[in-house]
Design a protein around this motif. Structure first.
Motif, PDB file in Angstrom:
ATOM      1  N   ARG A  35      50.578  -6.117  47.825  1.00 57.75           N
ATOM      2  CA  ARG A  35      50.480  -4.794  48.425  1.00 57.75           C
ATOM      3  C   ARG A  35      51.225  -4.780  49.751  1.00 57.75           C
ATOM      4  O   ARG A  35      51.246  -5.781  50.477  1.00 57.75           O
ATOM      5  CB  ARG A  35      49.018  -4.382  48.634  1.00 57.75           C
ATOM      6  CG  ARG A  35      48.265  -5.211  49.669  1.00 57.75           C
ATOM      7  CD  ARG A  35      46.845  -4.693  49.883  1.00 57.75           C
ATOM      8  NE  ARG A  35      46.853  -3.355  50.418  1.00 57.75           N
ATOM      9  CZ  ARG A  35      46.908  -3.079  51.719  1.00 57.75           C
ATOM     10  NH1 ARG A  35      46.981  -4.053  52.615  1.00 57.75           N
ATOM     11  NH2 ARG A  35      46.907  -1.833  52.134  1.00 57.75           N
ATOM     12  N   TYR A  64      54.518   3.269  45.909  1.00 62.41           N
ATOM     13  CA  TYR A  64      53.131   3.070  45.474  1.00 62.41           C
ATOM     14  C   TYR A  64      52.442   1.961  46.274  1.00 62.41           C
ATOM     15  O   TYR A  64      51.394   1.453  45.876  1.00 62.41           O
ATOM     16  CB  TYR A  64      53.103   2.753  43.979  1.00 62.41           C
ATOM     17  CG  TYR A  64      53.741   3.870  43.176  1.00 62.41           C
ATOM     18  CD1 TYR A  64      53.005   4.987  42.777  1.00 62.41           C
ATOM     19  CD2 TYR A  64      55.105   3.843  42.868  1.00 62.41           C
ATOM     20  CE1 TYR A  64      53.594   6.022  42.086  1.00 62.41           C
ATOM     21  CE2 TYR A  64      55.703   4.874  42.181  1.00 62.41           C
ATOM     22  CZ  TYR A  64      54.941   5.970  41.791  1.00 62.41           C
ATOM     23  OH  TYR A  64      55.534   7.013  41.108  1.00 62.41           O
ATOM     24  N   VAL A  99      48.297   6.591  37.723  1.00 64.66           N
ATOM     25  CA  VAL A  99      48.167   5.241  38.264  1.00 64.66           C
ATOM     26  C   VAL A  99      49.368   4.411  37.835  1.00 64.66           C
ATOM     27  O   VAL A  99      49.731   4.395  36.653  1.00 64.66           O
ATOM     28  CB  VAL A  99      46.868   4.572  37.771  1.00 64.66           C
ATOM     29  CG1 VAL A  99      46.753   3.147  38.321  1.00 64.66           C
ATOM     30  CG2 VAL A  99      45.652   5.399  38.180  1.00 64.66           C
ATOM     31  N   VAL A 112      47.168  -1.691  45.925  1.00 64.78           N
ATOM     32  CA  VAL A 112      46.049  -2.618  45.794  1.00 64.78           C
ATOM     33  C   VAL A 112      46.543  -3.882  45.103  1.00 64.78           C
ATOM     34  O   VAL A 112      47.254  -3.811  44.097  1.00 64.78           O
ATOM     35  CB  VAL A 112      44.910  -1.998  44.949  1.00 64.78           C
ATOM     36  CG1 VAL A 112      43.782  -3.002  44.741  1.00 64.78           C
ATOM     37  CG2 VAL A 112      44.379  -0.740  45.624  1.00 64.78           C
ATOM     38  N   GLN A 151      48.930  12.758  45.911  1.00 66.18           N
ATOM     39  CA  GLN A 151      48.176  11.534  45.720  1.00 66.18           C
ATOM     40  C   GLN A 151      47.042  11.756  44.736  1.00 66.18           C
ATOM     41  O   GLN A 151      46.787  10.928  43.864  1.00 66.18           O
ATOM     42  CB  GLN A 151      47.619  11.042  47.074  1.00 66.18           C
ATOM     43  CG  GLN A 151      46.904   9.698  47.014  1.00 66.18           C
ATOM     44  CD  GLN A 151      47.840   8.564  46.658  1.00 66.18           C
ATOM     45  OE1 GLN A 151      49.025   8.626  46.929  1.00 66.18           O
ATOM     46  NE2 GLN A 151      47.309   7.534  46.034  1.00 66.18           N
ATOM     47  N   ALA A 182      39.082   7.970  43.446  1.00 57.89           N
ATOM     48  CA  ALA A 182      39.629   8.054  44.794  1.00 57.89           C
ATOM     49  C   ALA A 182      38.598   8.643  45.760  1.00 57.89           C
ATOM     50  O   ALA A 182      37.859   9.562  45.426  1.00 57.89           O
ATOM     51  CB  ALA A 182      40.891   8.915  44.792  1.00 57.89           C
ATOM     52  N   SER A 204      48.598   1.158  42.189  1.00 57.84           N
ATOM     53  CA  SER A 204      48.730   2.183  43.214  1.00 57.84           C
ATOM     54  C   SER A 204      47.382   2.571  43.793  1.00 57.84           C
ATOM     55  O   SER A 204      47.305   3.161  44.861  1.00 57.84           O
ATOM     56  CB  SER A 204      49.437   3.419  42.653  1.00 57.84           C
ATOM     57  OG  SER A 204      48.727   3.952  41.543  1.00 57.84           O
ATOM     58  N   ARG A 205      46.315   2.275  43.076  1.00 60.25           N
ATOM     59  CA  ARG A 205      44.967   2.410  43.625  1.00 60.25           C
ATOM     60  C   ARG A 205      44.054   1.552  42.764  1.00 60.25           C
ATOM     61  O   ARG A 205      44.434   1.089  41.701  1.00 60.25           O
ATOM     62  CB  ARG A 205      44.496   3.860  43.645  1.00 60.25           C
ATOM     63  CG  ARG A 205      44.327   4.542  42.302  1.00 60.25           C
ATOM     64  CD  ARG A 205      43.671   5.906  42.515  1.00 60.25           C
ATOM     65  NE  ARG A 205      43.412   6.587  41.265  1.00 60.25           N
ATOM     66  CZ  ARG A 205      44.188   7.540  40.756  1.00 60.25           C
ATOM     67  NH1 ARG A 205      45.283   7.883  41.401  1.00 60.25           N
ATOM     68  NH2 ARG A 205      43.876   8.129  39.623  1.00 60.25           N
ATOM     69  N   GLN A 213      49.340   2.265  50.293  1.00 57.58           N
ATOM     70  CA  GLN A 213      48.119   2.598  49.568  1.00 57.58           C
ATOM     71  C   GLN A 213      47.894   1.679  48.372  1.00 57.58           C
ATOM     72  O   GLN A 213      46.928   1.853  47.634  1.00 57.58           O
ATOM     73  CB  GLN A 213      48.203   4.057  49.072  1.00 57.58           C
ATOM     74  CG  GLN A 213      48.318   5.088  50.175  1.00 57.58           C
ATOM     75  CD  GLN A 213      47.022   5.261  50.949  1.00 57.58           C
ATOM     76  OE1 GLN A 213      45.953   5.129  50.392  1.00 57.58           O
ATOM     77  NE2 GLN A 213      47.134   5.541  52.240  1.00 57.58           N
TER      78      GLN A 213
END
Length: 269
Positions: free
Chosen positions: A204, A165, A30, A211, A25, A238, A231-232, A209
């Motif tokens: 999501r 993701y 991304v 967004v 992770q 992070a 994915s974030r 995880q």
């Protein structure tokens, strides 16, 4: 001697924590997924979308970082000629931009970010893309092109990949064919409007995880629907998960214990 012991203990403890809490992770790049392939086309750099599109591209460039970008232009709709404005924007941000109508693992290797514009991908190509992102590469992918016949067919093809993701594509297209104005309800600063051309939602997964990065509403509906997922969170570093914090605390505990044992052993009887 005490200083050397302290350094050794810290090195061992942090090595232990990193080996337990590091993982893919933190190392992965991304993934950004859009429900429509026209969002970064030349049409998107015209009024009333230009300001929003520019803010969105700047945020992507900041998050992806690096200097070498590749535009995959295998979709007949969004060809090289439809990406000149995006190329100019990225070049102005200091990126070196290349394009290719071919896609395989060797083609994308070495690039800091890859942009995909709706073309159909085989199972093998999706595997290559997954390996690229989990290996540290960044990718922008877009659905909604109708390459798989229906929105349901497109979702069925992409969702096993997107689930890795924390994202899921909707199985229906929304808004009438043609370009419409998506009023952004959630998104990067300055991205008030984006172009939309008969695409599908990207949301999501509740337990994932992912967004919901850009959300928007349309005249006549739908309202506050996911347009772009990630994915974030873009532009945000992070933060360690609770389990990682626990491992870090354990690591510091190991450090203290090792230092105490070393000091005790050095005290004369």
């Amino acid at each position: 001697m005490k200083r050397d012991a302290r350094r050794l203990a810290l090195a061992v403890a942090f090595s232990f924590v990193a080996s337990q809490a590091g993982g893919t992770q933190a190392d992965a790049g991304v993934l950004v997924a859009s429900g429509d392939e026209w969002t970064l086309s030349n049409h998107a750099f015209t009024a009333p979308y230009e300001t929003g599109t520019t803010a969105f591209v700047q945020d992507l460039a900041t998050t992806f970082g690096g200097a070498n970008y590749l535009l995959l232009t295998g979709n007949g709709n969004v060809s090289d000629s439809q990406l000149s404005q995006l190329t100019a924007e990225l070049t102005g941000l200091g990126k070196s931009v290349q394009s290719s109508s071919n896609f395989d693992a060797s083609t994308i290797a070495g690039y800091d970010a890859v942009f995909h514009f709706g073309q159909g991908l085989s199972a093998e190509q999706l595997t290559d893309l997954d390996s690229y992102v989990t290996g540290g590469g960044n990718a922008y992918v877009s659905l909604g092109a109708g390459w798989y016949g229906t929105a349901a067919g497109e979702a069925a093809t992409w969702n096993p990949f997107l689930a890795n993701y924390g994202l899921v594509a909707g199985s229906t297209w929304f808004t009438a064919p043609g370009f419409v104005d998506a009023t952004v309800t959630t998104g990067p600063s300055g991205a008030t409007n984006l172009i939309w051309g008969y695409g599908q939602s990207i949301e999501r997964l509740p337990a994932g995880q992912g967004v919901s990065y850009v959300r928007g509403s349309f005249v006549g509906g739908p309202a506050d629907v996911g347009l772009v997922g990630a994915s974030r969170a873009l532009g945000v570093s992070a933060v360690p998960e609770p389990s990682s914090w626990a491992l870090m605390i354990l690591g510091f505990g190991v450090t203290g214990l090792m230092m105490r044992r070393r000091v005790s052993a050095s005290v004369p009887a």
